[in-house]
Motif scaffolding. Structure first.
Motif, PDB file in Angstrom:
ATOM      1  N   ILE A  36       0.834  -1.202   0.000  1.00  0.00           N
ATOM      2  CA  ILE A  36       0.000   0.000   0.000  1.00  0.00           C
ATOM      3  C   ILE A  36       0.869   1.253   0.000  1.00  0.00           C
ATOM      4  O   ILE A  36       0.591   2.218  -0.721  1.00  0.00           O
ATOM      5  CB  ILE A  36      -0.952  -0.003   1.215  1.00  0.00           C
ATOM      6  CG1 ILE A  36      -2.002  -1.116   1.048  1.00  0.00           C
ATOM      7  CG2 ILE A  36      -1.641   1.347   1.376  1.00  0.00           C
ATOM      8  CD1 ILE A  36      -2.846  -1.350   2.271  1.00  0.00           C
ATOM      9  N   GLN A  39       2.265   1.731  -3.392  1.00  0.00           N
ATOM     10  CA  GLN A  39       1.195   2.166  -4.285  1.00  0.00           C
ATOM     11  C   GLN A  39       0.866   3.643  -4.058  1.00  0.00           C
ATOM     12  O   GLN A  39       0.659   4.401  -5.019  1.00  0.00           O
ATOM     13  CB  GLN A  39      -0.046   1.304  -4.055  1.00  0.00           C
ATOM     14  CG  GLN A  39      -1.146   1.499  -5.092  1.00  0.00           C
ATOM     15  CD  GLN A  39      -2.323   0.577  -4.840  1.00  0.00           C
ATOM     16  OE1 GLN A  39      -2.707   0.336  -3.696  1.00  0.00           O
ATOM     17  NE2 GLN A  39      -2.901   0.035  -5.905  1.00  0.00           N
ATOM     18  N   ASP A  40       0.828   4.061  -2.787  1.00  0.00           N
ATOM     19  CA  ASP A  40       0.560   5.462  -2.457  1.00  0.00           C
ATOM     20  C   ASP A  40       1.641   6.368  -3.032  1.00  0.00           C
ATOM     21  O   ASP A  40       1.349   7.444  -3.575  1.00  0.00           O
ATOM     22  CB  ASP A  40       0.494   5.649  -0.946  1.00  0.00           C
ATOM     23  CG  ASP A  40      -0.799   5.123  -0.345  1.00  0.00           C
ATOM     24  OD1 ASP A  40      -1.720   4.789  -1.121  1.00  0.00           O
ATOM     25  OD2 ASP A  40      -0.883   5.035   0.890  1.00  0.00           O
ATOM     26  N   SER A  41       2.875   5.946  -2.896  1.00  0.00           N
ATOM     27  CA  SER A  41       3.994   6.742  -3.418  1.00  0.00           C
ATOM     28  C   SER A  41       3.880   6.919  -4.923  1.00  0.00           C
ATOM     29  O   SER A  41       4.124   8.014  -5.458  1.00  0.00           O
ATOM     30  CB  SER A  41       5.324   6.067  -3.053  1.00  0.00           C
ATOM     31  OG  SER A  41       6.416   6.829  -3.514  1.00  0.00           O
ATOM     32  N   LEU A  60      -6.913   7.399  -6.208  1.00  0.00           N
ATOM     33  CA  LEU A  60      -6.779   7.725  -4.783  1.00  0.00           C
ATOM     34  C   LEU A  60      -8.152   7.751  -4.108  1.00  0.00           C
ATOM     35  O   LEU A  60      -8.321   7.206  -3.014  1.00  0.00           O
ATOM     36  CB  LEU A  60      -6.078   9.080  -4.636  1.00  0.00           C
ATOM     37  CG  LEU A  60      -5.777   9.561  -3.209  1.00  0.00           C
ATOM     38  CD1 LEU A  60      -4.510  10.412  -3.200  1.00  0.00           C
ATOM     39  CD2 LEU A  60      -6.931  10.380  -2.641  1.00  0.00           C
ATOM     40  N   GLN A  63      -9.489   4.311  -3.685  1.00  0.00           N
ATOM     41  CA  GLN A  63      -8.755   3.550  -2.671  1.00  0.00           C
ATOM     42  C   GLN A  63      -9.107   3.975  -1.246  1.00  0.00           C
ATOM     43  O   GLN A  63      -9.134   3.141  -0.335  1.00  0.00           O
ATOM     44  CB  GLN A  63      -7.253   3.726  -2.909  1.00  0.00           C
ATOM     45  CG  GLN A  63      -6.359   2.907  -1.989  1.00  0.00           C
ATOM     46  CD  GLN A  63      -4.915   2.922  -2.476  1.00  0.00           C
ATOM     47  OE1 GLN A  63      -4.647   2.759  -3.674  1.00  0.00           O
ATOM     48  NE2 GLN A  63      -3.989   3.127  -1.567  1.00  0.00           N
ATOM     49  N   TYR A  64      -9.413   5.268  -1.057  1.00  0.00           N
ATOM     50  CA  TYR A  64      -9.553   5.772   0.313  1.00  0.00           C
ATOM     51  C   TYR A  64     -10.943   6.299   0.690  1.00  0.00           C
ATOM     52  O   TYR A  64     -11.182   6.575   1.866  1.00  0.00           O
ATOM     53  CB  TYR A  64      -8.526   6.890   0.567  1.00  0.00           C
ATOM     54  CG  TYR A  64      -7.143   6.368   0.833  1.00  0.00           C
ATOM     55  CD1 TYR A  64      -6.808   5.816   2.070  1.00  0.00           C
ATOM     56  CD2 TYR A  64      -6.171   6.396  -0.152  1.00  0.00           C
ATOM     57  CE1 TYR A  64      -5.546   5.324   2.326  1.00  0.00           C
ATOM     58  CE2 TYR A  64      -4.896   5.901   0.090  1.00  0.00           C
ATOM     59  CZ  TYR A  64      -4.591   5.371   1.327  1.00  0.00           C
ATOM     60  OH  TYR A  64      -3.335   4.875   1.569  1.00  0.00           O
ATOM     61  N   GLU A 102       5.795  14.039   1.028  1.00  0.00           N
ATOM     62  CA  GLU A 102       6.023  12.679   1.517  1.00  0.00           C
ATOM     63  C   GLU A 102       6.904  12.637   2.767  1.00  0.00           C
ATOM     64  O   GLU A 102       7.612  11.671   3.009  1.00  0.00           O
ATOM     65  CB  GLU A 102       6.608  11.792   0.405  1.00  0.00           C
ATOM     66  CG  GLU A 102       5.680  11.644  -0.787  1.00  0.00           C
ATOM     67  CD  GLU A 102       6.136  10.607  -1.795  1.00  0.00           C
ATOM     68  OE1 GLU A 102       6.143   9.401  -1.448  1.00  0.00           O
ATOM     69  OE2 GLU A 102       6.485  11.003  -2.924  1.00  0.00           O
ATOM     70  N   GLN A 105       3.443   9.572   5.748  1.00  0.00           N
ATOM     71  CA  GLN A 105       2.787   8.628   4.843  1.00  0.00           C
ATOM     72  C   GLN A 105       1.497   9.250   4.324  1.00  0.00           C
ATOM     73  O   GLN A 105       0.844  10.033   5.022  1.00  0.00           O
ATOM     74  CB  GLN A 105       2.508   7.315   5.573  1.00  0.00           C
ATOM     75  CG  GLN A 105       3.775   6.579   5.983  1.00  0.00           C
ATOM     76  CD  GLN A 105       3.504   5.366   6.856  1.00  0.00           C
ATOM     77  OE1 GLN A 105       2.370   5.125   7.259  1.00  0.00           O
ATOM     78  NE2 GLN A 105       4.544   4.611   7.146  1.00  0.00           N
ATOM     79  N   LEU A 106       1.132   8.902   3.105  1.00  0.00           N
ATOM     80  CA  LEU A 106      -0.026   9.519   2.469  1.00  0.00           C
ATOM     81  C   LEU A 106      -1.292   9.321   3.286  1.00  0.00           C
ATOM     82  O   LEU A 106      -2.071  10.266   3.472  1.00  0.00           O
ATOM     83  CB  LEU A 106      -0.220   8.950   1.059  1.00  0.00           C
ATOM     84  CG  LEU A 106      -1.442   9.487   0.299  1.00  0.00           C
ATOM     85  CD1 LEU A 106      -1.317  10.985   0.045  1.00  0.00           C
ATOM     86  CD2 LEU A 106      -1.626   8.733  -1.023  1.00  0.00           C
ATOM     87  N   TYR A 107      -1.520   8.112   3.809  1.00  0.00           N
ATOM     88  CA  TYR A 107      -2.788   7.854   4.502  1.00  0.00           C
ATOM     89  C   TYR A 107      -2.909   8.654   5.790  1.00  0.00           C
ATOM     90  O   TYR A 107      -4.007   9.093   6.157  1.00  0.00           O
ATOM     91  CB  TYR A 107      -2.993   6.356   4.752  1.00  0.00           C
ATOM     92  CG  TYR A 107      -2.239   5.792   5.918  1.00  0.00           C
ATOM     93  CD1 TYR A 107      -2.803   5.732   7.186  1.00  0.00           C
ATOM     94  CD2 TYR A 107      -0.937   5.312   5.769  1.00  0.00           C
ATOM     95  CE1 TYR A 107      -2.112   5.220   8.262  1.00  0.00           C
ATOM     96  CE2 TYR A 107      -0.244   4.785   6.834  1.00  0.00           C
ATOM     97  CZ  TYR A 107      -0.825   4.747   8.076  1.00  0.00           C
ATOM     98  OH  TYR A 107      -0.130   4.246   9.139  1.00  0.00           O
TER      99      TYR A 107
END
Length: 216
Positions: A36, A39-41, A60, A63-64, A102, A105-107
């Motif tokens: 994950i 994938q986010d990166s 995105l 996914q979220y 970054e 973390q993106l989440y």
């Protein structure tokens, strides 16, 4: 109540209270987490390429959106309000993602935006309705009871009513810890609060939730 139903209910409550007081949440598979993150990166990199921007953002959202929706819904309670806050959150994310460096973390960054939008919404709503915490808790409790599926005898609904009795900060920490199964380190990055303070906040929230459920 029949014997089988009594045993089933006892087992359900026992497991619930055991999980409520876990020192650490149930964590996802480490390999899945790494996938994950990678994938986010990639999504962030693609978003910063003009020709791939829309496709990356669509992915995105796909996914979220469900995770963020339920995170928001647990705070604002009403479905319509949650949708409005979610939409505002994604607008903020779209406008700010180009500048996402970054460092985190993106989440956690996404959750921070959704959390801030939820708290802003609640503050505005509180100013319009009442300034009393007890009254606010009653308003949200009544919103839970207004759900067409509400059943006061089911554990899941007792849990929702218990959560609505918590102060906003404790409610937020409890939700991230219990439902989203985040570590204190992850929650710390979202709320910009020390891990020690978060542990204390969750402990107090869990005790209040447990007491409410045992007495209602």
């Amino acid at each position: 109540m029949g014997l089988f139903k009594y045993i089933a209910n006892t087992y359900e409550y026992t497991n619930f209270f055991a999980r409520l007081n876990l020192s650490s949440p149930i964590l996802s598979n480490l390999k899945d987490n790494r996938y994950i993150l990678n994938q986010d990166s990639q999504l962030v990199k693609q978003f910063k390429i003009p020709s791939q921007k829309n496709a990356a953002f669509t992915q995105l959202v796909k996914q979220y959106q469900e995770k963020l929706y339920w995170h928001i819904r647990r705070m604002v309670v009403e479905h319509e309000d949650a949708n409005d806050v979610l939409q505002n959150s994604f607008i903020k994310i779209w406008n700010a993602l180009d500048n996402f460096r970054e460092d985190s973390q993106l989440y956690t960054w996404l959750y921070r935006i959704a959390t801030n939008e939820s708290l802003s919404f609640l503050e505005q709503k509180k100013r319009k309705q009442t300034s009393s915490f007890d009254d606010v808790a009653e308003v949200y409790g009544n919103s839970v009871k207004a759900d067409s599926n509400f059943n006061a005898n089911q554990l899941e609904w007792k849990l929702q009513l218990a959560i609505q009795q918590l102060p906003e900060k404790q409610k937020l920490v409890f939700n991230l810890r219990y439902f989203d199964e985040m570590t204190y380190e992850q929650i710390s990055k979202i709320l910009d609060t020390s891990e020690g303070a978060l542990k204390a906040s969750y402990h107090h929230a869990a005790k209040k939730v447990e007491e409410f459920i045992k007495t209602h």
